[in-house]
Design a protein around this motif. Structure first.
Motif: not given
Length: 264
Positions: A83-84, A143-144, A77, A80, A87, A140-141, A136-137
């Protein structure tokens, strides 16, 4: 369980004494029945105790897994959210840089220093926005992977260009698709495939045209970084006679010769 074991020992001892003393069959049957009842009770308690131990172990494992997953979720979290936040901040940076560029381009006066400043700001704007898309990509990768528990929480260190930049040369941070070489001030630069490098802008058009490089925010570059990692993995000198090396200077010279021939 302890009480049942103690009673069982007592019943066995009592049955043994009666048998040694030559007691009547009825008394022996009675003693054996008492002993078997206690034995069955102890056996039942042992099985229940073993079941409880397994339940406790399973519960402890489930608790450890749940705690680990909770920690992973919290870290994912946070990644992410980072990243947000990037952005959300990127458009503000882009608009601010664009305002600086417009302050020069929309002016009626033409000053070489201001024009050079405007071009530099615009180049930085494009590069920063591309880098923001890339990070950002990557976040998120990460985070997954963190949620799935198949990756380290820490992100890899940012990749450094495979070759140190020479001063006074305008560059574009780019991702290589093939091993490349070019010349700078009498020195030959060699870089491997699948690496982030600072390519001289004068060679960028020909490298893009022949698809030897691509921008950092290109979708295929993101996939390649996911496969090969975000660092170049370049730890040694590429042999000078390596057959796969692409000579960008030679490509640019061929295009110049072809253009002159067409004009002629």
């Amino acid at each position: 369980m302890s009480t049942a074991e103690t009673v069982l020992v007592e019943k066995r001892a009592a049955a043994e004494r009666l048998a040694v003393a030559g007691a009547a069959n009825a008394r022996l049957d009675w003693a054996e029945a008492k002993m078997r009842a206690v034995e069955e009770r102890a056996k039942t308690l042992r099985a229940a105790l073993a079941e409880f131990d397994e339940q406790i172990a399973a519960t402890e494992r489930a608790l450890a897994d749940a705690t680990t997953q909770r920690d992973r979720e919290q870290v994912a979290d946070a990644i992410e959210a980072m990243a947000a936040a990037i952005e959300q901040a990127a458009p503000g940076f882009g608009s601010g840089a664009a305002a600086l560029v417009e302050a020069v381009t929309k002016s009626a006066a033409s000053v070489p220093e201001a024009t050079s400043f405007s071009a530099s700001v615009d180049a930085v704007r494009r590069e920063v926005l591309a880098a923001a898309d890339l990070i950002c990509w990557q976040l998120r990768s990460a985070a997954v992977r963190t949620r799935a528990g198949n990756a380290n929480v820490a992100l890899p260190a940012p990749a450094e260009p495979a070759q140190p930049p020479s001063p006074g040369i305008e560059r574009q941070l780019i991702y290589t698709l093939n091993p490349l070489l070019w010349r700078e001030g009498g020195e030959v630069r060699r870089v491997p495939a699948f690496a982030m490098v600072g390519l001289p802008r004068m060679l960028l058009p020909v490298a893009l045209r022949y698809q030897h490089v691509d921008y950092l925010n290109a979708r295929r570059v993101q996939t390649l970084m996911h496969v090969h990692g975000s660092s170049s993995g370049f730890n040694g000198e590429i042999p000078q006679d390596a057959p796969q090396l692409v000579d960008l200077d030679a490509l640019a010279a061929e295009e110049d010769d072809s253009a002159r021939a067409d004009v002629a």
